[in-house]
Each structure stands twice: as C-alpha cells, then as structure tokens.
Write a protein that holds these residues in place. Structure first.
Motif, short mmCIF file in Angstrom:
data_model
loop_
_atom_site.label_atom_id
_atom_site.label_comp_id
_atom_site.label_asym_id
_atom_site.label_seq_id
_atom_site.Cartn_x
_atom_site.Cartn_y
_atom_site.Cartn_z
N ALA A 36 0.87 -1.17 0.00
CA ALA A 36 0.00 0.00 0.00
C ALA A 36 0.91 1.22 0.00
N ALA A 37 0.76 2.07 -1.01
CA ALA A 37 1.67 3.20 -1.18
C ALA A 37 1.71 4.11 0.03
N ASN A 38 0.55 4.31 0.66
CA ASN A 38 0.51 5.27 1.76
C ASN A 38 1.21 4.76 3.03
N ARG A 39 1.53 3.46 3.10
CA ARG A 39 2.20 2.90 4.27
C ARG A 39 3.67 2.58 4.00
N PHE A 40 4.03 2.51 2.73
CA PHE A 40 5.38 2.04 2.41
C PHE A 40 6.45 2.99 2.93
N ALA A 41 6.24 4.29 2.77
CA ALA A 41 7.25 5.25 3.23
C ALA A 41 7.49 5.12 4.73
N MET A 42 6.42 4.87 5.49
CA MET A 42 6.57 4.72 6.94
C MET A 42 7.45 3.52 7.27
N LEU A 43 7.25 2.42 6.53
CA LEU A 43 8.06 1.23 6.77
C LEU A 43 9.51 1.46 6.36
N LEU A 44 9.69 2.03 5.16
CA LEU A 44 11.04 2.19 4.62
C LEU A 44 11.89 3.11 5.49
N PHE A 45 11.30 4.23 5.90
CA PHE A 45 12.06 5.20 6.67
C PHE A 45 11.97 4.95 8.18
N GLY A 46 11.31 3.87 8.54
CA GLY A 46 11.25 3.48 9.94
C GLY A 46 12.39 2.55 10.31
N ARG A 47 12.38 2.07 11.55
CA ARG A 47 13.47 1.24 12.06
C ARG A 47 13.59 -0.07 11.30
N SER A 48 12.47 -0.69 10.94
CA SER A 48 12.53 -2.00 10.29
C SER A 48 13.04 -1.93 8.86
N GLY A 49 13.07 -0.75 8.28
CA GLY A 49 13.50 -0.63 6.88
C GLY A 49 14.90 -0.10 6.73
N SER A 50 15.65 0.01 7.80
CA SER A 50 16.97 0.64 7.74
C SER A 50 17.93 -0.07 6.77
N GLU A 51 17.89 -1.41 6.76
CA GLU A 51 18.80 -2.15 5.89
C GLU A 51 18.45 -1.92 4.43
N VAL A 52 17.15 -1.95 4.14
CA VAL A 52 16.69 -1.70 2.76
C VAL A 52 17.04 -0.28 2.35
N LEU A 53 16.78 0.66 3.24
CA LEU A 53 17.05 2.07 2.94
C LEU A 53 18.52 2.31 2.67
N ALA A 54 19.39 1.67 3.42
CA ALA A 54 20.83 1.85 3.24
C ALA A 54 21.26 1.39 1.85
N ASP A 55 20.71 0.26 1.39
CA ASP A 55 21.05 -0.23 0.06
C ASP A 55 20.53 0.72 -1.03
N ILE A 56 19.32 1.23 -0.84
CA ILE A 56 18.76 2.16 -1.81
C ILE A 56 19.61 3.42 -1.89
N GLU A 57 20.04 3.93 -0.74
CA GLU A 57 20.86 5.14 -0.72
C GLU A 57 22.22 4.91 -1.38
N GLN A 58 22.78 3.73 -1.15
CA GLN A 58 24.07 3.41 -1.77
C GLN A 58 23.94 3.33 -3.28
N GLN A 59 22.90 2.63 -3.74
CA GLN A 59 22.68 2.52 -5.17
C GLN A 59 22.41 3.89 -5.81
N ASN A 60 21.64 4.70 -5.12
CA ASN A 60 21.31 6.02 -5.67
C ASN A 60 22.55 6.90 -5.73
N ALA A 61 23.42 6.80 -4.75
CA ALA A 61 24.65 7.61 -4.76
C ALA A 61 25.50 7.28 -5.97
N LEU A 62 25.57 5.99 -6.32
CA LEU A 62 26.32 5.58 -7.51
C LEU A 62 25.67 6.13 -8.78
N PHE A 63 24.36 6.07 -8.83
CA PHE A 63 23.67 6.62 -10.01
C PHE A 63 23.89 8.12 -10.12
N VAL A 64 23.82 8.83 -9.00
CA VAL A 64 24.02 10.28 -9.02
C VAL A 64 25.39 10.61 -9.60
N ARG A 65 26.40 9.84 -9.23
CA ARG A 65 27.75 10.06 -9.79
C ARG A 65 27.76 9.85 -11.30
#
Length: 638
Positions: free
Chosen positions: A367-396
């Motif tokens: 559900a789109a309206n709940r996903f951000a809460m999960l991703l940016f919450g404590r349980s999503g930290s590992e997923v978020l870290a990978d997304i940020e790492q991948q995005n940093a490489l793309f930005v470069r």
C-alpha cells in the motif's frame, strides 16, 4: 514614445491562415526548386517546414522563454531535404512575398502615428514574430512608405518576447525611456495589454473582429485537407516490395519510420543547442537502439549537431529510487501500479537489489501510503541503506554524463514518461525534459510532467483509426522491441574503478554494443538508413508516408506472414523483476469460446485474432476496428 504592434495592428491580416500562407510559400518554393533541377512535391516541402517549425516551438516552450527565428526554421528544413543553405535568402524573399499578399495597411492608425511623429513623438514597432526586424521594416515600408517608424524591435532578433515582458525591458533600455513614458498599441490581450500594463506602460487595445478567427480556422482546415489529399494520392501510387521476412519489414516499413523519428530528434535538438548548453542523453535500454539509428541518420544525411550526446544507464527502477529518497508521491504511485497484488517485501527486494529478512509487517500487501513509513522506519533501515548506496552511484554516473549542461534532454521510446516524471522530482534543481517516439497516458496517472515530455510522432492516449501514427499504440511492444538490445534492464550499480560506475547491464556507451544483433527488424531498419545518401531526407519522408499505412495495416489486420515478422515473443516485466510476459499466449488446443475470451488478455489483440481465427479474422478484425472508430469519434467530440 509610442510603440505599436505590427501584425493585426499596423498591418492587418486578411482571412488567410498561417497554414495557408505556409502552403502558398512552399508551392512558390517548389517552383523555384524545379527551375533549378530539384523536383520535390510541395506538400512534402510543407511537411518538412511544419515539422521544423513545430519542433522548434516545442523545444522553446519547454525552455519557457525566448523566440524561434524563421532563418533557423528554414535552414533546418533545407538540411532535412538535402538542399543547400544558399537557398535561404531566396526562401526568405518568398516568405515576404506571401506576407505582402496576405496583409493590408491600417491607414487610419498610420495617419495618427504620422501626426504624432510630426509633433515630436518617437514611433517604434515591437513585434513577437519569427521574422527579423529588417524583414518587418521592409513590410512596413511596402505598405506605409518610409519615415513612419523610427525603429523596429523583433522578438526573433533579441530572443525576448512581449508576451513574457522581456522585450519591453529591452525596448525601454535601448530607447533610454521609462515605462511610464511609453504608450503601446496592439491587438493581443496578453502580449499587448496585460503584460505591458503590468510594467506600467499605458496601452490602447485594438482587437480584431471575432469572425476573422473563425474564418482563419476554416481556411487552415481547408489548407490541411489539401495537403492530406495530396499525401494520400502519393501514398496510393507508392509501391512497397513484397515483405518476405522480418529483415525486409524492418527495411521497407520500419526503416523510413525510424528515419523520420530521428529527423525529428535532430530538429528538436538543433533548436535546443541554439539557446542552451545542453546534453542529449539516450536512456537504456531503448535509447541505445535509437542512438544507433540517430547517429547513422546524422552521418548519412550530413546533419550538423554539436550538442553533447551520451547513453545513460537508467531505468524506471533507478529513477524510482532517486524519487523515493525525496519521498516523492510519483515514486509511490509508480510502485503501487507495478506491484499491485505484491507485498512490501517484494518492493523492498526490487529497490534494494537483494532478499531481506524482514519483520512480518513487510509481508502484507503493498500500500503506497504505508510504504514510506516502513522504509524510513526502524525495520526498513537495511533496505534504505542499500537504496541510498545505489542512488549515490547513479548520481555520480548521471552527473558525469551531463557535465556542465544547463539543460538535460532525455531520449527514450515512451509512452508515459515515467523516467522523466521520477527524475524531475528527484532532481528539482535540474532542467530535465524528455523526447520520445510516442507519449500516452495509458497509466491514468497525473500529467503534470507532460509539458516536458514530447512525443515526436504520437501524442494521444488511445489508438484512433483516423490517425495512422497512433497504430503503434495498438502494439507498443513492437516499438520497444525494435530499439532495445538484448541486455538486461539497469538494476544495480557498482564501483568500477577510479571515478567509474558500472551496472549490471554492462558497457552501453555508443559503439560498445551492437543493438541490432539478433534483431532482424532493427537490422533491416539500419540497412534502409545506410542506403540513404546526402539529400535522402526527401526520400525518407516520402517513403515514411507509405510505410505508416503499411504498418497500420500490418498491426490492425496482420497476414500470416506479417504475424511471423512482428511477433516479438516475451517482454520482461522489469522494475527489478525477472518475470516475462508473452505478447501472444502459447498456442494450444482450446475451445472456440476459450480462445475468443483469451483475446482480451493478449498484448497484441489483432495478432491473437489473426492467429486463433484464421478464417473468422476477416470479420472479427473489421469489427474491432469499427469499435475503435466509434471510440475515436466520441473522444474527438469530448
């Protein structure tokens, strides 16, 4: 100081429309060319002129300021047709001849201006037009004689317009006159009344009678009907060889069409480079095939283009990561559509690039309206870290490719422009726009990004039998398959060495891979391009007219041979997933009713009907076409 508008103020236009004036000018130009040994049908000249003009203004509109110059439009038209630029001055003279035959002098206004000039007022003319000030001055002298106007200001010369107000700033500065000492006269409510009034300029509004607008619309429709009639007559005379295999179909049908597409890319990019420092980035995967055709078209037809060009490792998944990190609603909408029926964990796997051990709440339906809460919450930290790492490489990677460009033009196949929408939200400080083969809102999402997404051949949301170009919307997977090389979609990035970023798709720089390998349709299309010579643009535009009608018939009423040529097999679901969708389901023994019901689920319905009902297709396909005709009629009325 008194400032006067030119067209429909000092010089009054007759009912003759712009479309009609262009048609008359191109007929005269065609006669001139014939006298020099070039024989080009006047309606082809019209088409090339309209394409050059429309795309110049489209590129300008996306920029948001400035003006198009007629000289640029004509030079590009000449390049497309393979004609020498030395014809420019003669073509401009024809333009002035047509204008002189389409205008009448506003003598009462001229008398007032002349009297005020004798009383000591300075009289200037200010116009939003593609014509130069020199051309405007000649027209004014032709109708009013000398010594009426002290100076002429053209938006084409200054790259500033009345409608935006910048041209009035230029006038005040160059004339060393305050706004409150200027009186402006004109017919346009925005350019001649509201904008100058906002600057403190006194205005006199001289609107033209409303019936002129309707008369010009009717005249434009008549001129367009004549052009379409001439084109249809030529198409009826055209002969396309027997198409025995996919290579032949690619050469004689898709070849002219993709050449036309590339000519329009060039027309758009040529306008962009006149006013901005820009980069033209071809999006993986479809952009790789487009780039291959485009570069060959430039080389074969001798089209000049200095804008920086690169292939960019991008996909909707990559763009969604970037947009998601700024918590853009567009990213959540895209994920909601792509993962309908999936779980939060499915989305995490796609975005993060691997499987995670997540808490039970991640196994619930997405559900789109709940996903951000999960991703940016404590349980999503590992997923978020990978997304940020991948995005940093793309930005470069993205920063390296665009360099110091102030304007980034993405080039892709289409349709909705999701990549554009997502990247625009992820990088709001950048000026990002997209040019595509076609643009359609098949997703039913917001269209706020559409002003910066141009479909160069098709811009509508549905197939209409009345628009031959829209036939690709009935079988869009054919266009995607035509341009996409057999490489994986971009999913993950990695460090590739000092200042280098690699991706799972491998090296995709221009010349590093052959996008036509194993692709008979693209191989045939490239063979067509390679057969062109300098001046072949005229031939390509003429061939494209017949090719579009052949493509429409092959898509909407395919023969068994065309079915074999155009069936592209499976298409990847993409967005980080390995699932495949078949364009046509695997043939198997089924009841008549079961086969009929399955047609609705096929990605190419006409192809499914032709395969499943080899006899009944002669009745079923016309019925399907009639249904689309009715829908097209109702849509036009709306």
């Amino acid at each position: 100081m008194i400032s006067t508008d030119v067209f429909d103020t000092l010089l009054l236009r007759r009912i003759r429309s712009e479309r009609s004036r262009i048609a008359r000018g191109e007929r005269l130009f065609g006669k001139l060319l014939a006298s020099r040994g070039w024989r080009i049908d006047h309606d082809l000249l019209i088409s090339a002129r309209l394409d050059a003009q429309r795309l110049a203004f489209r590129a300008l509109d996306i920029r948001g300021a400035g003006e198009v110059r007629l000289t640029d439009i004509i030079v590009r038209q000449l390049h497309v047709l393979g004609l020498p630029s030395s014809l420019l001055d003669e073509r401009l003279n024809i333009e002035l001849q047509v204008e002189k035959a389409s205008l009448v002098a506003n003598r009462p206004l001229a008398a007032i201006l002349r009297a005020r000039r004798h009383a000591g007022a300075k009289i200037i003319a200010v116009s939003d037009t593609t014509l130069s000030a020199q051309a405007l001055a000649e027209l004014i002298r032709h109708f009013h004689g000398p010594n009426l106007i002290d100076r002429v200001y053209s938006s084409a010369d200054h790259g500033r317009t009345k409608r935006d107000g910048d041209l009035f700033l230029t006038v005040a500065e160059m004339e060393n006159t305050r706004f409150d000492r200027i009186l402006h006269i004109g017919d346009d409510l925005r350019a001649d009344v509201r904008t100058p009034s906002n600057h403190g300029i006194s205005v006199v509004h001289l609107p033209r009678p409303p019936h002129l607008r309707y008369g010009r619309m009717a005249d434009a429709a008549l001129a367009e009907a004549r052009r379409i009639g001439a084109r249809r007559a030529r198409v009826a005379r055209a002969a396309i060889p027997k198409l025995e295999n996919a290579f032949d179909f690619g050469k004689f049908v898709l070849g002219p069409i993709v050449t036309q597409f590339c000519l329009r890319i060039w027309l758009y990019a040529a306008q962009v480079e006149t006013c901005d420092r820009a980069s033209l980035l071809f999006c993986a995967r479809g952009g790789i095939g487009i780039r291959e055709v485009f570069e060959r078209v430039l080389a074969r037809l001798g089209l000049p283009l200095s804008i920086a060009r690169e292939n960019v490792m991008i996909s909707r998944l990559i763009a969604a990561r970037a947009a998601l990190l700024v918590q853009s609603r567009s990213a959540l909408e895209e994920l909601g559509r792509e993962f309908r029926g999936g779980s939060f964990a499915d989305v995490a796997k796609a975005l993060g690039g691997r499987t995670y051990q997540l808490s039970p709440e991640w196994q619930q339906p997405f559900a789109a309206n709940r996903f951000a809460m999960l991703l940016f919450g404590r349980s999503g930290s590992e997923v978020l870290a990978d997304i940020e790492q991948q995005n940093a490489l793309f930005v470069r990677h993205f920063a390296k490719l665009r360099g110091d460009a102030a304007r980034i033009v993405l080039c892709d196949t289409g349709l909705y422009g999701s990549t554009q929408r997502l990247l625009a939200h992820a990088f709001p400080a950048l000026r990002i726009e997209t040019i595509q083969f076609a643009r359609a809102n098949y997703k039913g999402h917001g269209e706020e990004h559409f002003p910066k997404v141009a479909g160069l051949l098709v811009e509508q949301n549905y197939y209409s039998p009345f628009d031959v170009h829209s036939c690709v919307l009935r079988y869009w997977h054919l266009i995607e398959s035509l341009f996409e090389p057999k490489i994986p979609s971009v999913r993950t990035f990695a460090e590739g060495g000092p200042n280098t970023v690699t991706a799972n798709c491998g090296e995709i720089g221009y010349g590093s891979i052959d996008p036509s390998r194993g692709n008979s349709l693209l191989s045939g299309a490239l063979s067509y391009v390679d057969s062109l010579a300098i001046g072949g643009g005229t031939i390509a535009l003429r061939d494209a007219e017949a090719a579009w009608f052949c493509l429409k018939r092959a898509i909407t009423r395919p023969t068994p041979d065309e079915l074999r040529c155009l069936e592209v097999g499976g298409r990847s679901v993409d967005f980080g997933r390995s699932d495949m969708l078949r364009v046509l389901s695997v043939a198997s023994p089924r009841s008549w009713l079961s086969r009929l019901a399955s047609v609705r689920t096929q990605l190419w319905r006409e192809g499914a009907i032709a395969r499943e009902f080899p006899v009944l297709r002669y009745a079923l396909l016309p019925m399907l076409e009639s249904a689309y005709s009715l829908r097209g009629m109702f849509a036009r009325q709306r």
